[in-house]
Design a protein around this motif. Structure first.
Motif, PDB file in Angstrom:
ATOM      1  N   UNK A 168      -8.678   2.918  -3.968  1.00 49.80           N
ATOM      2  CA  UNK A 168      -8.070   2.271  -3.609  1.00 49.80           C
ATOM      3  C   UNK A 168      -7.228   1.227  -4.359  1.00 49.80           C
ATOM      4  N   UNK A 169      -5.444   1.246  -3.431  1.00 48.44           N
ATOM      5  CA  UNK A 169      -4.336   0.600  -3.923  1.00 48.44           C
ATOM      6  C   UNK A 169      -3.367   0.144  -2.875  1.00 48.44           C
ATOM      7  N   UNK A 170      -3.057  -1.084  -3.294  1.00 47.22           N
ATOM      8  CA  UNK A 170      -2.628  -2.113  -2.427  1.00 47.22           C
ATOM      9  C   UNK A 170      -0.783  -2.423  -3.051  1.00 47.22           C
ATOM     10  N   UNK A 171      -0.274  -2.511  -1.379  1.00 45.02           N
ATOM     11  CA  UNK A 171       1.629  -3.392  -1.487  1.00 45.02           C
ATOM     12  C   UNK A 171       1.192  -4.743  -1.722  1.00 45.02           C
ATOM     13  N   UNK A 217       2.098   4.509   0.994  1.00 44.97           N
ATOM     14  CA  UNK A 217       1.324   4.517   2.113  1.00 44.97           C
ATOM     15  C   UNK A 217       0.023   4.315   2.026  1.00 44.97           C
ATOM     16  N   UNK A 218      -0.373   3.372   2.214  1.00 42.49           N
ATOM     17  CA  UNK A 218      -1.841   2.764   1.328  1.00 42.49           C
ATOM     18  C   UNK A 218      -3.232   2.754   1.876  1.00 42.49           C
ATOM     19  N   UNK A 219      -4.303   3.232   1.855  1.00 43.54           N
ATOM     20  CA  UNK A 219      -5.473   3.344   2.736  1.00 43.54           C
ATOM     21  C   UNK A 219      -5.881   1.834   3.153  1.00 43.54           C
ATOM     22  N   UNK A 220      -5.395   0.665   2.346  1.00 41.28           N
ATOM     23  CA  UNK A 220      -5.885  -0.628   3.633  1.00 41.28           C
ATOM     24  C   UNK A 220      -4.805  -0.537   4.380  1.00 41.28           C
ATOM     25  N   UNK A 221      -5.386  -1.347   5.840  1.00 42.56           N
ATOM     26  CA  UNK A 221      -4.677  -1.907   6.358  1.00 42.56           C
ATOM     27  C   UNK A 221      -4.027  -3.297   6.064  1.00 42.56           C
ATOM     28  N   UNK A 269      -1.867  10.655  -8.146  1.00 41.34           N
ATOM     29  CA  UNK A 269      -1.630  10.828  -6.888  1.00 41.34           C
ATOM     30  C   UNK A 269      -2.086   9.711  -5.628  1.00 41.34           C
ATOM     31  N   UNK A 270      -1.373   9.613  -5.264  1.00 36.27           N
ATOM     32  CA  UNK A 270      -1.613   8.246  -3.643  1.00 36.27           C
ATOM     33  C   UNK A 270      -1.966   9.323  -2.958  1.00 36.27           C
ATOM     34  N   UNK A 271      -1.599   9.928  -3.026  1.00 36.29           N
ATOM     35  CA  UNK A 271      -1.199  10.879  -2.231  1.00 36.29           C
ATOM     36  C   UNK A 271      -2.392  12.504  -1.823  1.00 36.29           C
TER      37      UNK A 271
END
Length: 155
Positions: free
Chosen positions: A37-40, A84-88, A119-121
Motif C-alpha cells: 500500500x502507498x498513496x498520493x 498509479x496507486x492501489x487505492x481509489x 518497485x511500485x509496479x
C-alpha cells in the motif's frame, strides 16, 4: 498516517481562478507504509506554505500526516502526473487543518526504510532495456514500464 516518502514533485504554480491576478501553489508526494500500500498526497495553498512544506522533507524521510482530507481520485486525470496507486483515494493537505511532521525512519520504524527499494509496479509489467533495444520497432508509440539501474551520471 505514517509512511516513508517514495516520490515527490517540484512546487508548481497556477493562476487562481477565484482571485484573478494571484497564483495558487501545489506539489505532490507519495508515501508508503507497507509493501502493498502507498498513496498520493496533494497539497495546495499559498506560496509560503507550499514552499515551506516541500522543503521540510525529501524522498526517504518518514512523515506523519495528521488531519488530511481523504478524496476519491480521478484516475484518468491524476494518474497521468502521479504514480498509479492501489487505492481509489488520495490525501489532500490543508494549510489550516493538516500537519506534516518528519522523523527519522530509524526512530519511527526501520521496516519503512526497506519500502524505499520496492518497485511500485507489478514485477511482471516491466521491459528490460535489452527487450526495448531488440523489439524497438514493435514497441513504437506504446507506453512502457522500464526497470533499469543507473550505472553512471555525467555531463
Amino acid at each position: 498516517v505514517i509512511g516513508v516518502v517514495i516520490g515527490k514533485t517540484d512546487v508548481r504554480s497556477f493562476p487562481d481562478r477565484k482571485n484573478i491576478g494571484t497564483e495558487r501553489y501545489t506539489f505532490n508526494f507519495t508515501i508508503r507504509d507497507s509493501p502493498t500500500y502507498f498513496i498520493n498526497v496533494q497539497s495546495w495553498g499559498r506560496e509560503e506554505y507550499i514552499r515551506s512544506l516541500s522543503e521540510s522533507f525529501r524522498v526517504g524521510d518518514c512523515v506523519t500526516i495528521e488531519n488530511p482530507l481523504i478524496q476519491s481520485k480521478e484516475a484518468e486525470r491524476e494518474e497521468k502526473f502521479n504514480p498509479v496507486t492501489p487505492s481509489g483515494y488520495k490525501l489532500l493537505l490543508s494549510e489550516n487543518h493538516s500537519v506534516v511532521k518528519t522523523s527519522s525512519c530509524y526512530d519511527t520504524d526501520t521496516r519503512l526504510l526497506a519500502l524505499l527499494h520496492l518497485p511500485v509496479k507489478d514485477p511482471q509489467d516491466y521491459y528490460s532495456l535489452g527487450d526495448i533495444v531488440a523489439n524497438g520497432q514493435s514497441l513504437n508509440g506504446r507506453v512502457l514500464n522500464v526497470l533499469a539501474a543507473v550505472m553512471a551520471v555525467s555531463e
